[in-house]
Every structure is written in structure tokens, then in C-alpha cells.
Design a protein around this motif. Structure first.
Motif, PDB file in Angstrom:
ATOM      1  N   GLY A  39      24.830  14.848 -50.385  1.00 27.13           N
ATOM      2  CA  GLY A  39      25.879  15.210 -49.771  1.00 27.13           C
ATOM      3  C   GLY A  39      26.790  16.164 -50.533  1.00 27.13           C
ATOM      4  N   VAL A  40      27.515  17.045 -49.975  1.00 26.95           N
ATOM      5  CA  VAL A  40      28.321  17.999 -50.590  1.00 26.95           C
ATOM      6  C   VAL A  40      29.700  17.560 -50.502  1.00 26.95           C
ATOM      7  CG1 VAL A  40      29.170  20.345 -51.166  1.00 26.95           C
ATOM      8  CG2 VAL A  40      26.569  19.868 -50.713  1.00 26.95           C
ATOM      9  N   GLU A  41      30.528  17.385 -51.404  1.00 29.40           N
ATOM     10  CA  GLU A  41      31.965  17.131 -51.334  1.00 29.40           C
ATOM     11  C   GLU A  41      32.780  18.492 -51.145  1.00 29.40           C
ATOM     12  OE1 GLU A  41      33.084  14.958 -54.800  1.00 29.40           O
ATOM     13  OE2 GLU A  41      32.257  13.112 -54.305  1.00 29.40           O
ATOM     14  N   THR A  42      32.750  18.843 -49.733  1.00 30.98           N
ATOM     15  CA  THR A  42      33.443  20.160 -49.554  1.00 30.98           C
ATOM     16  C   THR A  42      34.855  19.922 -49.314  1.00 30.98           C
ATOM     17  OG1 THR A  42      33.475  19.246 -46.977  1.00 30.98           O
ATOM     18  CG2 THR A  42      31.570  20.714 -47.865  1.00 30.98           C
ATOM     19  N   GLN A  43      35.610  18.826 -49.318  1.00 30.22           N
ATOM     20  CA  GLN A  43      36.908  18.685 -49.558  1.00 30.22           C
ATOM     21  C   GLN A  43      37.335  19.220 -50.952  1.00 30.22           C
ATOM     22  OE1 GLN A  43      38.956  18.418 -47.054  1.00 30.22           O
ATOM     23  NE2 GLN A  43      40.630  18.826 -48.354  1.00 30.22           N
ATOM     24  N   LYS A 124      34.247  25.614 -46.967  1.00 30.00           N
ATOM     25  CA  LYS A 124      33.381  24.514 -46.822  1.00 30.00           C
ATOM     26  C   LYS A 124      32.092  24.940 -46.822  1.00 30.00           C
ATOM     27  CE  LYS A 124      36.491  20.947 -45.291  1.00 30.00           C
ATOM     28  NZ  LYS A 124      36.640  20.025 -43.773  1.00 30.00           N
ATOM     29  N   ASP A 125      31.790  25.812 -45.965  1.00 33.24           N
ATOM     30  CA  ASP A 125      30.240  26.520 -45.812  1.00 33.24           C
ATOM     31  C   ASP A 125      29.830  27.261 -46.838  1.00 33.24           C
ATOM     32  OD1 ASP A 125      28.135  27.185 -43.845  1.00 33.24           O
ATOM     33  OD2 ASP A 125      28.766  29.066 -44.312  1.00 33.24           O
ATOM     34  N   VAL A 128      28.576  24.646 -49.544  1.00 30.00           N
ATOM     35  CA  VAL A 128      27.313  24.018 -49.283  1.00 30.00           C
ATOM     36  C   VAL A 128      26.158  25.081 -49.683  1.00 30.00           C
ATOM     37  CG1 VAL A 128      25.799  23.101 -47.571  1.00 30.00           C
ATOM     38  CG2 VAL A 128      28.174  22.299 -47.295  1.00 30.00           C
ATOM     39  N   ARG A 151      19.314  22.992 -46.087  1.00 30.81           N
ATOM     40  CA  ARG A 151      20.349  22.469 -45.587  1.00 30.81           C
ATOM     41  C   ARG A 151      20.303  21.537 -44.219  1.00 30.81           C
ATOM     42  NH1 ARG A 151      25.746  26.039 -45.085  1.00 30.81           N
ATOM     43  NH2 ARG A 151      27.314  24.505 -44.061  1.00 30.81           N
ATOM     44  N   LYS A 154      26.040  20.000 -41.468  1.00 31.21           N
ATOM     45  CA  LYS A 154      27.299  20.791 -42.058  1.00 31.21           C
ATOM     46  C   LYS A 154      27.270  20.496 -43.673  1.00 31.21           C
ATOM     47  CE  LYS A 154      30.215  21.833 -38.341  1.00 31.21           C
ATOM     48  NZ  LYS A 154      31.687  22.115 -37.999  1.00 31.21           N
ATOM     49  N   THR A 155      27.342  19.386 -44.235  1.00 34.59           N
ATOM     50  CA  THR A 155      27.554  19.189 -45.499  1.00 34.59           C
ATOM     51  C   THR A 155      26.254  18.416 -46.214  1.00 34.59           C
ATOM     52  OG1 THR A 155      28.149  16.980 -45.200  1.00 34.59           O
ATOM     53  CG2 THR A 155      29.851  18.640 -45.010  1.00 34.59           C
ATOM     54  N   ASP A 156      25.054  18.401 -45.615  1.00 29.35           N
ATOM     55  CA  ASP A 156      23.748  17.627 -46.383  1.00 29.35           C
ATOM     56  C   ASP A 156      22.976  18.689 -46.679  1.00 29.35           C
ATOM     57  OD1 ASP A 156      25.271  15.127 -45.853  1.00 29.35           O
ATOM     58  OD2 ASP A 156      24.140  14.546 -44.061  1.00 29.35           O
TER      59      ASP A 156
END
Length: 193
Positions: A39-43, A124-125, A128, A151, A154-156
Motif C-alpha cells: 500500500g502507498v501512503e498517498t496522504q 495521490k495518483d 502511486v 498497480r 487506487k493505492t495498492d
């Protein structure tokens, strides 16, 4: 009969797993390996963008001798107080050159700068996408044959590494993939001679 002979001759490297000739690539199901869902910490990428905007504000106001105070960085915004309202046009010009900002001004003195919802999604995009590319580049250096990095949602990110057999190889691959990649840009003061 001739086709059968050619088929057997060209399939020997795959059956014997020799280095001569082309061989069939075996996936995770046939040769085993490592399957990871990351998982990507997009925040954090959004928070990094906010910090970058704060640094831009600080640099611009210092460079243009614009007086501000209480420059505060929150998770989703930057706020500050402009001390001279005559300088507001310079700030507005600078902000107009940065895409994706939502600027709220109270009394032409109190600024709150946020990212627009569309810009937040773009950041965010991009986070990732950059993470996928970083992992691919690291795995290329690892020297594995045909790693799969894709990918998912959205975040994995799904990583499949066929051919990892020992716990040491697995640990090395996990460390290589999980190592954070940060790039920080700093302002450098130039000395005038």
C-alpha cells in the motif's frame, strides 16, 4: 516427424533449465517465489506537496521582502498573515502561477492555502505511479528474471517475484522493495563575492 524432433530439441533447455537457448519462463505457480501486496501512503504525498508550497511561500516572501508572520503548516493547508496589504498583488500573482491551489483570504491579511480536490487526486495518483516505477527500477537492479509490478486499485501495488527460493533472497527482496524513497530539495544560499 521432423516437427516433433525440432520441438524436442528446442524444448530441452526449458526442461533441463540450462542457460543454452530460449527457455519457458516459469511463474509463481510453477517455480515458487514471492507475492506481495503493498500500500502507498498517498496522504503523505499530499502533506509533502503542502510543505513544498509552504517553502515556496517562504522563499518568495523572503526574496521579495514581503512581510508575513505565523506561517503554519497543517496536514491539508498552509496559513499565514500578510502584514502589508499593498503586497497582496505580488502574492496573488505568485499563487496564480501554481496550479491546483484554493486560496482563502480573510480581510486581505489572513491567507489559507489549500490544494483543490482535483489536485489532491493528481498528487495521490502520481505518488502511486512513482512508487511502481521506483520498485521496478530496484527489481531490475536485483537481477531477477521477469519480476511483475502492477498497480491494483487506487493505492495498492502487487509485486510478484518468481524464482526466489531461499529465506535470505526473500528478505533481501523485501528490504529492497520496502526501503523508502525520498527526494528532498533544499534552498542553497549563494555567497556573493
Amino acid at each position: 516427424m521432423l516437427v516433433t524432433i525440432f520441438g524436442i530439441v528446442f524444448s530441452i533447455p526449458s526442461f533441463l533449465q540450462t542457460d543454452d537457448g530460449k527457455k519457458i519462463s516459469l511463474g509463481l505457480d510453477l517455480q515458487g517465489g514471492l507475492h506481495m501486496l503493498l500500500g502507498v501512503e498517498t496522504q503523505k504525498a499530499v502533506e509533502g506537496k503542502i510543505k513544498s508550497i509552504a517553502a515556496t511561500i517562504k522563499y518568495f516572501t523572503d526574496n521579495e521582502d514581503i512581510l508575513i508572520e505565523d506561517l503554519t503548516i497543517e496536514k491539508d493547508n498552509v496559513s499565514f498573515i500578510l502584514l502589508d496589504s499593498d503586497e497582496a498583488t505580488k502574492l496573488d500573482t505568485m499563487f496564480s502561477e501554481i496550479k491546483g491551489l484554493d486560496i482563502n483570504k480573510a480581510n486581505n491579511f489572513n491567507y489559507i492555502v489549500k490544494l483543490t480536490p482535483i489536485e489532491i487526486e493528481i498528487v495521490k495518483d502520481m505518488a502511486v505511479t512513482q512508487a511502481v516505477e521506483t520498485i521496478r527500477n530496484r527489481l531490475d537492479q536485483f537481477g531477477l528474471a521477469e519480476p511483475s509490478v502492477a498497480r491494483q486499485g487506487k493505492t495498492d501495488i502487487v509485486v510478484e517475484l518468481p524464482g526466489i527460493k531461499t529465506p535470505e533472497e526473500e528478505q533481501r527482496a523485501r528490504e529492497l522493495i520496502a526501503k523508502p524513497a525520498n527526494l528532498e530539495l533544499m534552498e542553497v544560499d549563494e555567497l556573493k563575492a
